[in-house]
Design an enzyme around this catalytic site. Structure first.
Site, short mmCIF file in Angstrom:
data_model
loop_
_atom_site.label_atom_id
_atom_site.label_comp_id
_atom_site.label_asym_id
_atom_site.label_seq_id
_atom_site.Cartn_x
_atom_site.Cartn_y
_atom_site.Cartn_z
N TYR A 141 -33.64 -9.84 2.07
CA TYR A 141 -32.91 -8.73 2.69
C TYR A 141 -32.93 -7.48 1.81
O TYR A 141 -33.23 -6.37 2.26
CB TYR A 141 -31.45 -9.14 2.96
CG TYR A 141 -30.59 -7.98 3.38
CD1 TYR A 141 -30.70 -7.45 4.66
CD2 TYR A 141 -29.69 -7.39 2.49
CE1 TYR A 141 -29.92 -6.36 5.05
CE2 TYR A 141 -28.91 -6.31 2.87
CZ TYR A 141 -29.04 -5.80 4.15
OH TYR A 141 -28.28 -4.71 4.53
N PRO B 193 -28.03 5.19 -1.91
CA PRO B 193 -27.14 4.27 -1.19
C PRO B 193 -27.90 3.01 -0.79
O PRO B 193 -28.96 3.09 -0.16
CB PRO B 193 -26.73 5.08 0.04
CG PRO B 193 -27.86 6.06 0.25
CD PRO B 193 -28.37 6.38 -1.13
N SER C 129 -22.81 3.43 -0.09
CA SER C 129 -23.22 3.10 1.28
C SER C 129 -22.02 2.73 2.14
O SER C 129 -21.08 2.09 1.68
CB SER C 129 -24.19 1.92 1.23
OG SER C 129 -24.37 1.37 2.52
N TYR D 127 -23.91 6.39 8.83
CA TYR D 127 -24.63 6.64 10.08
C TYR D 127 -23.65 7.26 11.05
O TYR D 127 -22.46 6.93 11.02
CB TYR D 127 -25.14 5.32 10.67
CG TYR D 127 -26.19 4.64 9.85
CD1 TYR D 127 -27.55 4.81 10.13
CD2 TYR D 127 -25.84 3.80 8.79
CE1 TYR D 127 -28.52 4.17 9.38
CE2 TYR D 127 -26.81 3.16 8.03
CZ TYR D 127 -28.14 3.35 8.33
OH TYR D 127 -29.10 2.72 7.59
N THR E 263 -27.66 9.19 7.20
CA THR E 263 -28.98 8.56 7.36
C THR E 263 -29.43 8.71 8.80
O THR E 263 -28.74 8.27 9.71
CB THR E 263 -28.92 7.08 6.97
OG1 THR E 263 -28.47 6.98 5.62
CG2 THR E 263 -30.30 6.44 7.08
N LYS F 65 -30.52 12.40 5.39
CA LYS F 65 -31.42 11.51 4.64
C LYS F 65 -32.41 10.85 5.60
O LYS F 65 -32.01 10.23 6.59
CB LYS F 65 -30.61 10.44 3.92
CG LYS F 65 -31.45 9.36 3.22
CD LYS F 65 -30.59 8.46 2.35
CE LYS F 65 -31.41 7.35 1.74
NZ LYS F 65 -31.72 6.28 2.70
N HIS G 121 -36.78 5.57 3.82
CA HIS G 121 -35.85 4.45 3.81
C HIS G 121 -36.42 3.31 2.95
O HIS G 121 -36.25 2.12 3.26
CB HIS G 121 -35.61 3.96 5.25
CG HIS G 121 -34.21 3.43 5.48
ND1 HIS G 121 -33.28 4.09 6.23
CD2 HIS G 121 -33.59 2.31 5.05
CE1 HIS G 121 -32.15 3.38 6.27
NE2 HIS G 121 -32.31 2.29 5.55
N ASP H 2 -36.24 10.12 -2.30
CA ASP H 2 -36.21 8.78 -2.89
C ASP H 2 -37.41 7.99 -2.39
O ASP H 2 -38.09 8.39 -1.48
CB ASP H 2 -34.89 8.05 -2.62
CG ASP H 2 -34.72 7.64 -1.16
OD1 ASP H 2 -35.70 7.60 -0.39
OD2 ASP H 2 -33.57 7.34 -0.79
N GLY I 34 -39.86 4.91 -4.55
CA GLY I 34 -40.96 4.66 -5.48
C GLY I 34 -40.78 5.24 -6.87
O GLY I 34 -41.66 5.05 -7.72
N VAL I 35 -39.66 5.91 -7.14
CA VAL I 35 -39.45 6.45 -8.49
C VAL I 35 -39.17 5.30 -9.45
O VAL I 35 -38.21 4.56 -9.28
CB VAL I 35 -38.28 7.45 -8.51
CG1 VAL I 35 -38.01 7.92 -9.94
CG2 VAL I 35 -38.57 8.62 -7.59
#
Lengths: 366, 366, 366, 366
Positions: free
Chosen positions: C33, C86, C115, C138, C164, C236, C260, C291, C293-294
């Site tokens: 998950y 988040p 979140s 959301y 988001t 986002k 995401h 955001d 892959g950093v």
């Protein structure tokens, strides 16, 4: 090591399938000599990889009535634009040596290019031939010997001379060095018996300044040879368009685009990537052949599409020879011809003249 | 760990073959220090991978009479455009340390660049030299000490100063951290004895605002040094064309294009990819050298073709040193020179002046 | 599963080193998950791979006196342009859940984006905070509930709302399905207690025509929210330049370029590849964050160079949290900040304002 | 071999998950026949790999009210632009053979294209159908038989004819040859009973000059067929824009861009890479479908974005059939439809008409 097979098992369905069988039938050091490339073997791998970067463009529903793969090269009738490339010492692969190879060439209607470094006398190979033969040689520092070799080839009925120009000195053959390869006692370059060799440095010493380097042939050697034979002269190893034009100026009757199977200078592009510029520079003045990486019928088609009149097959012939002698070589050639016919049929090409750049797919658009 | 070898086995036929032997002869933590790169080691891998993206263009049948690889750099006569790059602490690789390396340099006619972080006194290394030496240093925050170091190098007969400018602080050296590397008791930077160091933060703390960062040298430090030595000053680690021009403006006599072997900032392009723009900006006003990823004679040729006057060899020297001491280093250098000669011969280059961009293949056309 | 560590071992030297340790400390279904991406996880892999295609351009010998990584975003003072992204249900990673994360944020001067699907009440997280917090939500079909949630966030002292917009419905989460993930009894979205949900189809049934799909928010929902809060609204998941301009028109105070983490729609390009066009379209009217892959300080520099004002870190925070709780998260953040400082120092950037497209290498020329 | 499953386990969450289960349930030689590609399987791999080179461009916050995937093709109402591709001998995959497949098609509202080489009579398959069927055939050398086959398909209620034009002869099917595939006794092409076949050469012999090759259909065969049926004629295997225009000139009512799943001529580009040029040439005069490599809902979206009206699914249907019969096929189709809905929702496409080239990401800029 396993003995040669006497029939072809179903696992061998393509030229590439022979490699695994051959490796089990050739001594490791001989394998290192026959199969390896120079340096890091980048060029050797590229020769094959580059073909896969040339997607095809099928055109459908065209009539194939009277289809044919035949051609004539330097007066030789060939059933397909597929020749056996010159490779040294077939005795390392199979006890029947070049006799097996030339027998398979005859059985399939293929022209064999016999290497100066054959394990058998060029005259003995010629005696067993049922079809056209060409003779490959280097212009040796011992020019008298070279002239004699040419005369012997002419007398034995060879139909063309293939002069290798891309390996005046040996390449960086690390695999051989690591395996400690040396010719076994029963194998030697019998056609070079009696030739004078310039002194080379001791192993591991440098090249520059040695008599060997000082005596390597230049363009004047081609002019020299041109005056000494009636046979067509085909320069093998030309990869640069300017060199190709100069070759014609010096009287060459044909060009073989080749990087010596990646065995001379690692870092040369794939032969198939070099072909278009050379073919363009030659502009059909003389036939252009290529070798290096041809494994499939679609590769033969790709080479034709980029300007080659024919291709030569090197390592796979040795693999088939080691696996099953003349039977293996004949099978390998037949498989390649059948694949090539299929490639022509599925791209709608009825004759070799129909194969042009339009057989290759354009780059995808979005 | 295995002891050093006393002769070179046939398995070692190329520079890259030494790596496996060296790894068995260097303590794992020292290996992590000597061999690893910064961060994810992308730059370190790219240094090598980029060479393979530069295919060569052979031109054939050219005379090689009187061929030579010789050159003169900063008044030093070199047999080939191949130098030994400055690397720290040779004692981690072999008990003979820099004495073995400098002996091999002498035996092969190679110039060695001795690191400030040598395990031995720069004077002791110089005493064992049979050929030209250059001295590498950082302009340290302790300027008096730096001036003294330069004076010692001059007095000991070093012929040029190599100033490393791309690593004012240590890179992200994860491999060292993971291996818990620390210098063993018998190894230290003897040439830096007595130098004052600015306080750094505790391990794991940040860099900005520390005295270490506040005191890193800027361009004025080059001007400062220029007034304090008669020796040629060569800036090592310049990768940007603008920085290269500024280096000349500040009095540099030479440039080494280098990303510190991928040990400083990961993410810098391969050194060979950075070379052309820098060479173009320098426009032959001063010599341009490069290091990073040179493993083969064809790599030396590629670097020359893209504008380098010479290359330096780093890791392979340490690998050969660890494997077989001075014998190994001399062998490695000789192998590289022989490969370079072969690369010149097969591309038809008789002297270094013949090597230009025309030795590289154009992109394939269709 | 192993228990959390109480100190950081030397094997953990970089953010990526935490993954292996975390995997041993999170239940497999929870790992599926928390860590997996949508579909074939192409986007998830691309997020990281794309950074490596952006080589850097160091410029040397620049003064670093007074260097700083500080910035102010939406009135919040941050020590570095690095925030905690988040992510849902920190209780799946560590028993201290979001309390550990927020404590690490405080200790390092980092802003945490909490979140809606936190395992703890947003008020309880806020009580433990020592620095600025933003709240992610959301816009739910139950608009009254959404309005109440916003009011609670304002009352608890959150300084901005992160809305988001790229996941109105769940993505193709095959890894979760294969692992049979379900929230364990002690973990639930406590902040959503009492919310009315539209009926979704049975598992495996289609989406179109369901009340869930019919009620997903559109741009008018942003206008609706704009009238109901004084807090900055940051959208986002915006990846398209046109959508970015529209977001500003609808009153957004900031944009987070994000796919995401590859968890919504597989096939979206890497976030860092999407950034330049969005930043260009926004033209500095509002802050742009990113955001995905950093993993390294050089990635933070790359994002800044391509127009990001700051980056957010997702999975590595969860990995560090699972490995060593608050200690792990604080260590991970500190490592990233230190790497970023080093990246700035080695590219000659004294402040964030110095980081621009000139920090990236041009394509190599020959 | 394992028996078919009677329910779908959670490990099967996507079409690709079926492959592993199918391989355990199909005899190895049959697997080689059903699943392999021609030659080196480059085209087969490219079909899938090329989709991953087409990143998507999500646009957010758009209303999805009244969203639908429905379309009408050749008078057939379809719930989604997803059809079952014609594949031979379903009896090799599952004892229920084509009856299972057609039952699943009916249950999911999918159109099945029944192969001439079905294991069951085309009339029997039609009797079990709950939705529209199309019939695939080759124009056979025995034209009377072909005409009879068309009449039977019309009488049985098939709604369109799919004429395969890219495989007039078998491809280089090495995997089959190596596995020694032959149809088991209980499986044969029952729909071809009574057809006269031209003599082919013995196995391993050449193709050119055989009656088989001389009788392959050309464009006049399409004209011939056009006069003999009222059904829409869809040419399958067209990959070239010129051929596509000619197909329309010869009366084709539709085109299927296909490389025969990589089973005919290896070296053809991926079907999805061929689609744009063909769609552009057709200019919406007739519907354009495609098959080859569709494994995900995002692939269906990509094909639509590049000009396809619908896609066909081949191997995954066989995998699902072998794994769990009709249940498996229905599940696979449902999964794909659900993924496609999600792809539309997350790219903001409410109907098929909304899907265009704007759904694909532009190349990244810096």
């Amino acid at each position: 090591m396993l003995p040669p097979l006497t029939q072809i098992p179903p696992e061998i369905a393509a030229l590439g399938d022979y490699e695994r069988f051959a490796r089990e039938r050739i001594a490791p050091a001989s394998w290192a000599y026959l199969d390896s490339g120079a340096g890091d073997e980048w060029t050797m791998r590229e020769n094959i990889a580059a073909f896969a970067r040339l997607p095809l463009r099928p055109r459908l529903l065209r009539s194939m009535q009277g289809a044919s793969t035949a051609l004539n090269l330097f007066g030789c009738d060939l059933v397909a634009p597929i020749l056996i490339a010159p490779t040294a010492f077939h005795a390392l692969a199979h006890p029947d040596a070049e006799l097996a190879t030339v027998m398979a060439a005859g059985a399939t209607g293929t022209c064999m290019v016999v290497s100066t470094q054959a394990s058998l006398l060029l005259e003995d190979v010629a005696s067993a031939a049922a079809g056209p033969l060409w003779f490959q040689l280097y212009i040796q520092p011992d020019r008298d010997f070279t002239e004699g070799l040419v005369a012997r080839a002419e007398a034995a009925g060879y139909r063309a001379l293939v002069i290798t120009v891309d390996a005046p000195v040996n390449g960086v053959r690390n695999a051989e060095a690591r395996a400690g390869f040396a010719l076994p006692p029963h194998v030697r370059a019998v056609n070079l018996d009696g030739m004078r060799l310039p002194a080379a440095g001791a192993p591991g010493t440098l090249l520059f300044g040695t008599p060997l380097l000082e005596s390597i042939p230049d363009w004047s050697a081609i002019a020299w040879l041109r005056e000494r034979t009636r046979l067509p002269i085909i320069l093998k190893g030309i990869v640069d368009p300017e060199d190709a034009r100069r070759a014609i100026d010096f009287g060459a009757d044909g060009i073989i685009v080749s990087n010596h199977g990646g065995r001379a200078l690692d870092g040369i592009p794939a032969a198939i990537d070099l072909l278009p510029d050379v073919a363009n520079a030659v502009a059909r003045q003389v036939p252009v052949l290529m070798d290096g990486g041809v494994r499939r019928g679609i590769d033969v088609l790709r080479a034709q599409a980029l300007g080659a009149d024919a291709v030569l097959i090197g390592r796979p012939i040795l693999h088939a020879l080691a696996t099953a002698g003349a039977l293996g070589v004949a099978h390998a050639l037949r498989v390649l011809m059948a694949e090539f016919e299929l490639a022509m049929a599925l791209t709608g090409c009825r004759t070799l003249a129909d194969i042009d750049a339009g057989c290759l797919a354009p780059a995808p658009r979005r």
